[in-house]
Design an enzyme around this catalytic site. Structure first.
Site, PDB file in Angstrom:
ATOM      1  N   GLU A  28       1.056  -1.259  -0.027  1.00 23.21           N
ATOM      2  CA  GLU A  28      -0.157  -0.070  -0.076  1.00 23.21           C
ATOM      3  C   GLU A  28       0.989   1.125   0.056  1.00 23.21           C
ATOM      4  O   GLU A  28       0.526   2.001   0.183  1.00 23.21           O
ATOM      5  CB  GLU A  28      -1.311  -0.161   1.293  1.00 23.21           C
ATOM      6  CG  GLU A  28      -2.088  -1.242   0.972  1.00 23.21           C
ATOM      7  CD  GLU A  28      -2.497  -1.462   2.680  1.00 23.21           C
ATOM      8  OE1 GLU A  28      -3.279  -0.356   2.463  1.00 23.21           O
ATOM      9  OE2 GLU A  28      -2.500  -2.219   3.329  1.00 23.21           O
ATOM     10  N   SER A 159      -6.643  -2.631   1.469  1.00 19.42           N
ATOM     11  CA  SER A 159      -6.900  -1.661   0.297  1.00 19.42           C
ATOM     12  C   SER A 159      -7.588  -2.346  -0.590  1.00 19.42           C
ATOM     13  O   SER A 159      -7.273  -2.171  -2.251  1.00 19.42           O
ATOM     14  CB  SER A 159      -5.167  -1.061  -0.246  1.00 19.42           C
ATOM     15  OG  SER A 159      -5.335  -0.187   0.972  1.00 19.42           O
ATOM     16  N   TYR A 225      -9.798   4.164  -4.895  1.00 15.75           N
ATOM     17  CA  TYR A 225      -8.545   5.286  -4.942  1.00 15.75           C
ATOM     18  C   TYR A 225      -8.209   6.333  -6.423  1.00 15.75           C
ATOM     19  O   TYR A 225      -7.663   6.603  -7.162  1.00 15.75           O
ATOM     20  CB  TYR A 225      -6.937   3.906  -4.532  1.00 15.75           C
ATOM     21  CG  TYR A 225      -7.042   4.295  -3.664  1.00 15.75           C
ATOM     22  CD1 TYR A 225      -6.963   4.595  -2.607  1.00 15.75           C
ATOM     23  CD2 TYR A 225      -6.830   2.594  -3.170  1.00 15.75           C
ATOM     24  CE1 TYR A 225      -7.011   4.460  -0.937  1.00 15.75           C
ATOM     25  CE2 TYR A 225      -6.732   2.200  -2.216  1.00 15.75           C
ATOM     26  CZ  TYR A 225      -6.805   2.844  -0.792  1.00 15.75           C
ATOM     27  OH  TYR A 225      -6.842   2.111   0.747  1.00 15.75           O
ATOM     28  N   ARG A 263     -11.307   3.411  11.494  1.00 12.60           N
ATOM     29  CA  ARG A 263     -12.147   3.253  10.318  1.00 12.60           C
ATOM     30  C   ARG A 263     -12.425   1.346  10.479  1.00 12.60           C
ATOM     31  O   ARG A 263     -11.750   0.245  10.988  1.00 12.60           O
ATOM     32  CB  ARG A 263     -11.602   3.585   9.462  1.00 12.60           C
ATOM     33  CG  ARG A 263     -12.820   3.829   8.364  1.00 12.60           C
ATOM     34  CD  ARG A 263     -12.576   4.159   7.294  1.00 12.60           C
ATOM     35  NE  ARG A 263     -12.510   3.033   5.959  1.00 12.60           N
ATOM     36  CZ  ARG A 263     -11.208   2.555   5.809  1.00 12.60           C
ATOM     37  NH1 ARG A 263     -10.218   3.744   4.910  1.00 12.60           N
ATOM     38  NH2 ARG A 263     -11.321   1.302   4.831  1.00 12.60           N
ATOM     39  N   ASP A 265     -15.450  -1.245   8.953  1.00 10.63           N
ATOM     40  CA  ASP A 265     -15.905  -1.608   7.341  1.00 10.63           C
ATOM     41  C   ASP A 265     -16.843  -2.173   7.874  1.00 10.63           C
ATOM     42  O   ASP A 265     -16.224  -3.599   8.648  1.00 10.63           O
ATOM     43  CB  ASP A 265     -15.060  -2.158   6.240  1.00 10.63           C
ATOM     44  CG  ASP A 265     -13.961  -1.105   6.259  1.00 10.63           C
ATOM     45  OD1 ASP A 265     -14.057  -0.157   6.267  1.00 10.63           O
ATOM     46  OD2 ASP A 265     -12.698  -1.438   5.336  1.00 10.63           O
ATOM     47  N   ASN A 280      -9.496  -0.841  10.148  1.00 10.72           N
ATOM     48  CA  ASN A 280      -8.444  -0.257   9.793  1.00 10.72           C
ATOM     49  C   ASN A 280      -7.643   0.775  10.422  1.00 10.72           C
ATOM     50  O   ASN A 280      -9.282   2.224  10.792  1.00 10.72           O
ATOM     51  CB  ASN A 280      -8.284   0.659   8.729  1.00 10.72           C
ATOM     52  CG  ASN A 280      -9.564  -0.248   7.083  1.00 10.72           C
ATOM     53  OD1 ASN A 280      -8.741  -0.415   6.506  1.00 10.72           O
ATOM     54  ND2 ASN A 280     -10.871  -0.448   7.060  1.00 10.72           N
ATOM     55  N   GLY A 284      -7.075   5.696   5.038  1.00  6.27           N
ATOM     56  CA  GLY A 284      -6.578   6.343   3.995  1.00  6.27           C
ATOM     57  C   GLY A 284      -6.739   8.288   4.149  1.00  6.27           C
ATOM     58  O   GLY A 284      -7.900   8.323   5.256  1.00  6.27           O
TER      59      GLY A 284
END
Length: 320
Positions: A28, A159, A225, A263, A265, A280, A284
């Site tokens: 990443e 990612s 992204y 974060r 998900d 995470n 990002g």
């Protein structure tokens, strides 16, 4: 919402000299460089004495030379990324304050299989799964036990790296081959059919949910992204459903030993049931990233968000 509280410190000198750690050698790297540049510019606009550092070896040299007082960690991933606990252990040993989760939270949440084991032990919802060693002969049996369709992915990547969606047994070999390019075990997971959400965490609070609506069929690396047509609806839910998902995400984050910011998900199936996917610990911070979008929904603009993330390093000593 109390996330709109005033910052804990107002003087940028309180942070001392800050290393914005980015890049590294994980899969990443490019996302981390993008995130890092954005965070560095935000801190410098606020008057913080911040400089970019690319990767852990360069950081070690700088810390030995006493060039920095604290670290803003925006490395992503593991094996040279800063989300697997190795960096955190190093900084703890050197007594250098840093942002985000500690050794336990970072190491545990990087391993999706063990994170799921913790959640399941606490009765928290997550898709059914099978852990597979590389070159396993049980791939077809695992898929049958879960029931197609399934997700196949590396257990320790982020990612959407190495992720495949499998709808027939004929597609299993290519999915496994892709996931096996990366180190560690493989995770085969029940595919939840429904809507995809993410919940940002800042301090001890969950930010508003975001419902992710990709233009294509899936929210893959390109949709995350590159694509400009992915829709992000914030808040993604309302009323009791919104509060329930935010509470679940915060509980899941804390259960994994995480802190500071991050974060979570979540998938929500067609019946309205929530399923935790992963945590995470250094999300990002690119133009496409989700924590800044959620923060903006409660009046926290990007520069203020980065400042507040840096403030999480104060919980580890040093500074104001």
């Amino acid at each position: 919402m109390s996330a709109q509280r005033q910052s804990r410190v107002t003087d940028p000198r309180s942070f001392g000299r800050v290393a914005v750690l980015m890049g590294g050698t994980s899969s990443e790297r490019e996302v981390s460089l993008d995130s890092g540049r954005n965070c560095l510019e935000a801190l410098q606009r606020r008057g913080v004495d911040a400089q970019a550092v690319d990767g852990i070896p360069a950081l070690v040299q700088a810390l030995v030379a006493k060039r920095f007082d604290r670290v803003f960690n925006i490395l992503h991933g593991h094996h040279g990324g800063g989300e697997d606990g190795i960096l955190q252990g190093l900084l703890d040993a050197l007594q250098v304050p840093y942002t985000g989760s500690d050794v336990l939270g970072s190491a545990l949440s990087m391993d999706k299989i063990r994170t799921k084991q913790v959640w399941l032990s606490l009765g928290m919802p997550t898709p059914r799964y099978v852990s597979l060693a590389k070159k396993s002969s049980d791939v077809e049996a695992a898929a049958r036990s879960l029931g197609l369709p399934v997700i196949v992915k590396p257990a320790c990547e982020g990612s959407s790296v190495g992720v495949s969606r499998v709808f027939s047994e004929a597609d299993l070999p290519s999915a496994v081959a892709l996931a096996e390019r990366y180190e560690g075990d493989l995770l085969m997971e029940q595919m939840i059919v429904g809507e995809e959400y993410t919940v940002g965490i800042l301090g001890a609070e969950a930010l508003p949910t975001i419902r992710i609506v990709p233009a294509g069929e899936y929210y893959d690396y390109h949709a995350k992204y590159v694509a400009e047509d992915t829709q992000y609806i914030c808040p993604g839910l309302s009323g009791a459903a919104e509060n329930e998902m935010r509470a679940l995400a915060l509980k899941a984050f804390q259960a994994a030993g995480c802190g500071g910011w991050g974060r979570v998900d979540v998938m929500r199936d067609r019946g309205g049931a929530n399923f935790l996917l992963e945590v995470n610990t250094a999300p990002g911070m690119t133009s496409h990233s989700l924590v800044p979008k959620a923060a903006r929904a409660v009046g926290i603009e990007f520069d203020d968000l980065v400042w507040r993330v840096l403030e999480t390093s104060l919980d580890r000593g040093g500074g104001a």
